[in-house]
Design an enzyme around this catalytic site. Structure first.
Site, PDB file in Angstrom:
ATOM      1  N   PRO A   2      68.595   7.133 -18.927  1.00 54.56           N
ATOM      2  CA  PRO A   2      69.731   6.762 -18.082  1.00 54.56           C
ATOM      3  C   PRO A   2      70.424   5.497 -18.581  1.00 54.56           C
ATOM      4  CG  PRO A   2      67.849   7.377 -16.743  1.00 54.56           C
ATOM      5  CD  PRO A   2      67.357   7.307 -18.163  1.00 54.56           C
ATOM      6  N   GLU A   3      71.749   5.502 -18.465  1.00 56.08           N
ATOM      7  CA  GLU A   3      72.537   4.354 -18.921  1.00 56.08           C
ATOM      8  C   GLU A   3      72.680   3.333 -17.790  1.00 56.08           C
ATOM      9  OE1 GLU A   3      74.857   4.620 -21.984  1.00 56.08           O
ATOM     10  OE2 GLU A   3      73.929   6.481 -22.659  1.00 56.08           O
ATOM     11  N   LYS A  51      69.077  -1.844 -17.814  1.00 56.53           N
ATOM     12  CA  LYS A  51      68.435  -0.582 -17.444  1.00 56.53           C
ATOM     13  C   LYS A  51      67.167  -0.796 -16.623  1.00 56.53           C
ATOM     14  CE  LYS A  51      70.198   1.769 -21.569  1.00 56.53           C
ATOM     15  NZ  LYS A  51      69.856   2.647 -22.702  1.00 56.53           N
ATOM     16  N   ARG A 252      67.538   6.459 -32.708  1.00 54.08           N
ATOM     17  CA  ARG A 252      68.224   7.087 -31.580  1.00 54.08           C
ATOM     18  C   ARG A 252      69.221   8.092 -32.156  1.00 54.08           C
ATOM     19  NH1 ARG A 252      68.192   3.264 -27.434  1.00 54.08           N
ATOM     20  NH2 ARG A 252      69.023   4.862 -26.045  1.00 54.08           N
TER      21      ARG A 252
END
Length: 283
Positions: A2-3, A51, A252
């Protein structure tokens, strides 16, 4: 993962459900917290830091969590809380007031620390894109000081907190910047544009359940490049690609358009990529 905007909205929901109310039931299913109990303490506030989620309680205690890849906090009505949730193998934390209960599912991190020592968990983070400490000048300075690729520098939470692969890819595409360009070599003007764009994207997203950089809320039309490898670029018509970015063991995924953003990335082998979700084999 999640951002920052998703985590910010999660904090808002938890705060609305629990703030000012005493905890009547707690169950922290984490090895280091097996005997911890926050029952009887009232929730002072729940806020996000990049985050990370900080659930501050009476008595100077903070319940810290991080969602990592699959975690979430779910709100359920306490009086009708189904027994299946208490039996769920995904449950990592249960914090319930008289009317609402917060269920932490598949959490990536869970800590209980003195509020005065929160900095030991989040003090390494750069300015929070959606936080009261947001400072674009510091964020720009941090990115320019990095020896990493600009994509890696934007994803590094020590430079600025809250950006993930979605908003990093969309920011770089919109500003026509190659993700593998060395951050320190781009210059202040370019990095200032990137930081400003990222801030605008997250500011817009935090008030909307639909994360969209295109302005469209229709399924499949919300992003320019993220999640669109093997599909036509919305700007030039060339094919969007995906390749790993970042240091070994911490790579990533980066979606980008080689035509709009200056060519193939050094980690991209150039082979054909089928659209995500396609059953076709990558050749």
């Amino acid at each position: 993962m999640p951002e920052g905007d998703t985590v910010w909205r999660t904090a808002q929901r938890l705060h609305a459900a629990l703030a000012g109310k005493p905890i009547i039931e707690s169950d922290l299913r984490w090895p280091s917290l097996a005997t911890a109990d926050v029952t009887g303490r009232a929730t002072l506030e729940v806020c996000s830091r990049g985050k990370h989620l900080l659930h501050r309680l009476e008595g100077g205690i903070t319940l810290h969590s991080h969602l990592r890849m699959e975690g979430q906090w779910r709100i359920e009505a306490t009086p009708t809380l189904a027994a299946r949730w208490r039996r769920s193998a995904d449950l990592r934390a249960l914090v319930a007031a008289a009317d609402w209960a917060a269920l932490g599912l598949r959490l990536g991190m869970l800590d209980l620390v003195p509020t005065a020592r929160e900095s030991e968990l989040v003090g390494h983070l750069g300015p929070d894109v959606l936080g009261p400490d947001w400072d674009p000048e510091v964020a720009v300075s941090n990115v320019l000081a990095s020896t990493a690729t600009v994509g890696g520098a934007l994803l590094d939470q020590r430079n600025l907190a809250g950006l993930g692969t979605l908003w990093t890819a969309e920011t770089l595409f919109l500003e026509r910047v190659h993700p593998w360009a060395v951050a320190a070599e781009l210059g202040p003007t370019v990095v200032e544009r990137l930081v400003a764009r990222a801030h605008r994207l997250l500011e817009g997203a935090r008030v909307d359940v639909v994360q969209t950089s295109t302005g469209s809320r229709r399924r499949g039309e919300t992003a320019y490049v993220h999640g669109r490898s093997g599909r036509p670029c919305r700007r030039c018509g060339g094919l969007v690609r995906v390749a790993p970015i970042g240091p070994p063991m911490r790579e990533r995924t980066m979606f980008y358009c080689p035509t709009c953003q200056g060519g193939l990335g050094p980690t991209d082998d150039g082979r054909r990529q089928v659209p995500l979700g396609s059953s076709g084999r990558r050749r």
